[in-house]
Design a protein around this motif. Structure first.
Motif, short mmCIF file in Angstrom:
data_model
loop_
_atom_site.label_atom_id
_atom_site.label_comp_id
_atom_site.label_asym_id
_atom_site.label_seq_id
_atom_site.Cartn_x
_atom_site.Cartn_y
_atom_site.Cartn_z
N SER A 133 29.96 36.26 48.26
CA SER A 133 29.73 37.04 49.97
C SER A 133 30.10 38.53 48.50
O SER A 133 30.38 39.09 49.16
N TYR A 134 30.42 38.46 47.71
CA TYR A 134 30.88 39.62 46.81
C TYR A 134 29.67 40.34 46.83
O TYR A 134 29.70 41.57 46.77
N ALA A 135 28.93 39.71 46.46
CA ALA A 135 27.32 40.31 46.64
C ALA A 135 26.95 41.35 47.64
O ALA A 135 25.62 42.04 47.62
N LEU A 136 27.86 40.97 48.94
CA LEU A 136 27.71 42.48 49.93
C LEU A 136 28.04 43.37 49.61
O LEU A 136 27.24 44.02 50.37
N GLY A 137 29.34 43.31 48.67
CA GLY A 137 29.42 44.71 49.05
C GLY A 137 30.22 45.07 49.80
O GLY A 137 30.51 46.37 50.05
N LEU A 138 31.34 44.08 50.65
CA LEU A 138 31.96 44.68 51.74
C LEU A 138 34.07 44.10 51.46
O LEU A 138 33.88 44.17 52.59
N GLY A 139 33.79 43.93 50.35
CA GLY A 139 35.18 43.96 49.63
C GLY A 139 35.36 42.48 49.73
O GLY A 139 34.68 41.64 49.33
N ASP A 140 36.95 41.92 49.72
CA ASP A 140 37.39 40.88 49.44
C ASP A 140 36.62 39.53 49.99
O ASP A 140 37.64 40.61 51.90
N PRO A 141 36.48 38.83 50.30
CA PRO A 141 36.35 38.26 51.42
C PRO A 141 37.50 37.08 51.37
O PRO A 141 38.56 36.96 51.64
N ILE A 142 37.71 37.76 53.07
CA ILE A 142 39.34 36.55 53.99
C ILE A 142 39.38 35.27 54.03
O ILE A 142 37.90 35.46 55.03
N GLY A 143 39.52 34.34 53.22
CA GLY A 143 38.91 32.64 53.87
C GLY A 143 39.82 32.18 55.18
O GLY A 143 41.16 32.32 54.98
#
Length: 460
Positions: A133-143
């Motif tokens: 999901s880093y490829a989305l460019g929306l910041g760090d994912p929250i698991g």
């Protein structure tokens, strides 16, 4: 100032499960079938010391202009416009899909802070999807796992970072400065709109709100879960619940429809006034009568709205005919307000809102004790209870136990011997004498203690 967060993402990634987790109740329907949520739903959420409004939305999906799918997306766009922060949810186990990537661009164009949530991250199964999901460019994912409540502390940290600092604590007041009021006129009236599928419930609410807040369609079953909206009508506050249509139980087969029906029943139990909507061309059908009986059993005030009145030839006597039909088919709520309306054109809406307030007032009514016992004496003298096994039943006195709905206790000698027909007589007499039209009335029998019972025990 209220802070609003909209939960967005493609269908079936767990948005409604996360919504339920944040509001602390199972308000939104959850099912494995994609696209369960159609209308946007708001709730008051709390996470740690953070309080905010959260909006559950339909899954972002593309569809032809004017189609139900396209109008579902319009509802989502309205939620995005109203939100301060977007919570973009994706399925960490499934990984990113082209739809996720497409609507990540959509979220970026909204020009609002975005919290990226990798749902279904329990265990190690979601690690690859979260990294992707880093490829989305929306910041760090929250698991997180919305279903199991995992990762909520990390989500708290992410929301804390985008929310404004809490305001300073308000100045303390003395007890004398605090005014408490139990005046029911100050509380929003909770109103559920129920009926068979395609009776026009959502169309009516949209007219009341003056906007296309709820999805409508000629296709029956468009509404799936109960959506509540706030309404100020001429200075009076209402909280109105749109509900899924209720079909006969024998026709309900799919799991999702069963969930929708259960949600409608919860809305009825939570409501104070229930508006039963009927189609003027198919009124007082068996299912309408079943729904009215359910409302009476649940003890809710009832208003009958006969919709699509704009399709009828409005000859003289038609309204009176509706009143006669209602009293014939629904004797258990005789006198319930009945209003002819058109949710499409707005005809009769003022009358409907007036009827709701009148029904609410009757539902809350308390009868003075002196007047109640004068009525009781007259009612028993005019029609004494029948003798059972050669012994006359003795009714002593009556008291009102509570309102909402009006409930009374009759003290008597042998409660189990009083026939149901006599109870119906008392209810009908109460209704007429104290002007309690339509509202459910509860009469309970209770045996008066016998002061000589202990002496008989000694002799034996």
């Amino acid at each position: 100032m209220p802070f609003t967060i909209a939960i967005i993402g493609r269908p079936n990634v767990g948005k409604s499960t996360l919504f339920n987790r944040l509001v602390g109740q199972k308000l939104a329907l959850v099912d494995d079938e994609p696209g369960v949520t159609r209308d946007r739903r708001e709730g008051q959420a709390r996470l740690g010391d953070l309080d905010f409004t959260v909006i559950d939305t339909a899954g972002l999906d593309e569809g032809p202009r004017g189609s139900l799918t396209a109008r579902m997306q319009e509802q989502t766009e309205a939620a995005i416009a109203a939100a301060d922060v977007l919570m973009f949810v994706f399925d960490a186990r499934a990984g990113l899909t082209p739809t996720d990537r497409s609507f990540a661009d959509f979220a970026r164009r909204a020009n609002k802070p975005v919290v990226l949530v990798a749902n279904k991250s329990e265990g190690r199964h979601g690690d690859a999807g979260a990294l992707e999901s880093y490829a989305l460019g929306l910041g760090d994912p929250i698991g997180v796992s919305a279903e199991h409540g995992e990762g909520m502390s990390d989500l708290y940290d992410a929301l804390r970072a985008v929310m404004p600092e809490p305001a300073e604590e308000a100045e303390e007041f003395d007890d004398d400065d605090i005014i408490e009021s139990d005046d029911i006129s100050q509380r929003p009236i909770r109103v559920a709109i129920v009926g068979r599928p395609n009776a026009g419930k959502s169309t009516l609410i949209n007219y009341l709100l003056g906007e296309e807040r709820l999805l409508t369609s000629s296709e029956a079953g468009t509404t799936r879960d109960s959506i509540s909206v706030e309404l100020d009508w001429k200075g009076r506050d209402f909280r109105i619940f749109d509900t899924a249509g209720l079909r006969r139980r024998s026709r309900i087969e799919e799991k999702l429809e069963k969930l929708s029906v259960a949600d409608t029943l919860r809305a009825v139990r939570f409501a104070e006034v229930v508006v039963l909507m009927m189609d003027v061309q198919n009124k007082f059908e068996e299912q309408d009568l079943r729904i009215a009986d359910l409302i009476e059993r649940e003890g809710r005030a009832l208003v009958i709205a006969v919709n699509k009145w704009d399709l009828m030839d409005r000859g003289s006597g038609r309204i009176a005919s509706l009143r006669t039909d209602a009293d014939h088919w629904l004797p258990q709520v005789k006198g319930a307000p009945i209003v002819a309306v058109s949710g499409l054109t707005g005809d009769g809406i003022d009358g409907l809102m007036t009827a709701i307030q009148s029904a609410y007032a009757v539902w809350n009514r308390r009868v003075p004790t002196a007047a109640l016992n004068r009525w009781f004496e007259q009612a028993v003298d005019a029609n004494p209870p029948p003798a059972v096994s050669g012994r006359r039943l003795k009714l002593n006195y009556v008291t009102q136990a509570k309102a909402r709905p009006p409930s009374f206790i009759v003290f008597c000698s042998r409660a189990d011997a009083v026939p149901e027909s006599y109870l119906r007589y008392l209810v009908n007499s109460l209704r007429g004498f104290f002007d309690l039209p339509g509202t459910p009335i509860r009469v309970t029998l209770r045996e008066k203690a016998n002061p000589f019972a202990h002496k008989r025990k000694r002799k034996s």
